[in-house]
Design an enzyme around this catalytic site. Structure first.
Site, mmCIF file in Angstrom:
data_model
loop_
_atom_site.group_PDB
_atom_site.id
_atom_site.type_symbol
_atom_site.label_atom_id
_atom_site.label_comp_id
_atom_site.label_asym_id
_atom_site.label_seq_id
_atom_site.Cartn_x
_atom_site.Cartn_y
_atom_site.Cartn_z
ATOM 1 N N ARG A 1 43.477 35.221 46.928
ATOM 2 C CA ARG A 1 44.268 35.039 48.030
ATOM 3 C C ARG A 1 44.198 36.550 48.760
ATOM 4 N NH1 ARG A 1 46.405 30.031 49.482
ATOM 5 N NH2 ARG A 1 46.516 28.689 47.613
ATOM 6 N N HIS B 1 53.358 22.319 63.396
ATOM 7 C CA HIS B 1 53.522 21.477 62.155
ATOM 8 C C HIS B 1 54.062 19.981 63.046
ATOM 9 C CE1 HIS B 1 54.105 20.111 58.304
ATOM 10 N NE2 HIS B 1 55.372 19.384 58.700
ATOM 11 N N ASP C 1 55.960 26.045 56.106
ATOM 12 C CA ASP C 1 56.485 25.338 57.353
ATOM 13 C C ASP C 1 57.836 25.819 57.212
ATOM 14 O OD1 ASP C 1 53.936 24.175 57.424
ATOM 15 O OD2 ASP C 1 54.572 22.461 56.131
HETATM 16 C C1 GAR Z 1 47.653 19.108 63.590
HETATM 17 O O1 GAR Z 1 48.337 17.744 63.791
HETATM 18 C C2 GAR Z 1 48.768 20.104 63.106
HETATM 19 O O2 GAR Z 1 50.013 20.045 63.439
HETATM 20 C C3 GAR Z 1 48.394 19.898 61.856
HETATM 21 O O3 GAR Z 1 47.217 19.893 61.366
HETATM 22 C C4 GAR Z 1 46.481 19.299 62.512
HETATM 23 C C5 GAR Z 1 45.563 19.901 63.101
HETATM 24 O O4 GAR Z 1 44.722 19.247 64.150
HETATM 25 N N1 GAR Z 1 49.104 21.111 61.027
HETATM 26 C C6 GAR Z 1 49.620 21.049 59.866
HETATM 27 O O5 GAR Z 1 50.044 20.090 59.149
HETATM 28 C C7 GAR Z 1 50.306 22.575 59.341
HETATM 29 N N2 GAR Z 1 51.174 22.186 58.403
HETATM 30 P P1 GAR Z 1 43.745 20.079 65.075
HETATM 31 O O6 GAR Z 1 42.784 20.589 64.165
HETATM 32 O O7 GAR Z 1 43.110 18.984 65.756
HETATM 33 O O8 GAR Z 1 44.691 21.020 65.738
#
Ligand code: GAR
Length: 222
Positions: free
Chosen positions: A67, A111, A147
């Protein structure tokens, strides 16, 4: 108007990236995207950056030993573009303190739940299984725990009795696309202050400072 420089970190579809691209296309928007970075090659979000003429890079975590070296690779890409704010937009890689702390208060995430409820992966499934009547989405400053971090803005959506995770995700996503540009605007306008782990918004009598509640206005309020 000074426009702050954004980097957007993605891992996939990039619909939130698109909402930021669209916001930045407006002349009055106080930010512009100078760099998109994906940790996954070939994802749709990279195509969106390319279509908008934004420099896009892949920093593939699989190409790094650990990482720390992956995060050094990210920083190398970011430092080149003189970024003011990093937006995580569906970035599916946990970041360590070593990356987060130097970017403290200049690193935000979206999130798909009303944090601090329903952290982690499969948030929508968790919500549907819980029987909660409302969910939503949150833009927050990033802290080392997953988060976690001071909430900037949230939108609430109802959970319907016949919702499955996909139906709920679609309803929430539409709100994500509304609140992420708003959060960036508030940051760029220097209206956010963090005190005691909470975000205070200058001029919070204005709608931006309040919970965005599409239940109350049919989701039509801009
Ligand atoms: C979104 O719903 C975002 O809130 C979530 O991933 C999706 C990405 O969609 N993020 C998480 O879950 C972070 N913990 P996108 O690639 O279409 O923006």
């Amino acid at each position: 108007m000074v426009r702050i420089k954004l980097a957007v970190l993605i891992s996939g579809r990039g619909s939130n990236l698109q909402s930021l691209i669209d916001a930045c296309a407006e002349e009055s928007f106080p930010a512009r995207i100078v760099q998109v970075i994906s940790n996954v090659p070939g994802v749709a979000g990279l195509g969106r950056a390319e279509a908008a003429g934004i420099p896009a890079a892949v920093v593939d975590h699989k190409a790094f030993e650990d990482r720390q070296s992956f995060e050094a690779g990210l920083n190398e890409a970011l430092e080149k573009s003189g970024v003011d704010l990093i937006c995580l937009a569906g970035f599916k890689r946990l970041l360590t303190d070593g990356f987060i702390n130097p970017w403290r208060d200049r690193l935000i995430n979206i999130h798909p739940s009303l944090l601090p409820a329903f952290k982690g992966v499969h948030a929508h499934e968790q919500v549907v299984e819980s029987g909660a009547r409302f969910s939503g989405c949150t833009v927050h400053f990033v802290r080392p725990d997953m988060d976690d971090g001071p909430v900037i803005i949230q939108a609430v959506v109802p959970v319907h009795g016949d919702d499955d995770a996909d139906a709920l995700a679609a309803r929430i996503l539409a709100q994500e696309h509304r609140i992420y540009p708003r959060a960036v605007r508030l940051f760029a306008e220097k209206r956010l202050r963090i005190a005691g782990g909470r975000v205070l918004i200058d001029g919070a009598g204005a709608p931006e400072g309040a919970l965005v509640n599409p239940c109350a206005d049919g989701g039509r309020r801009k």
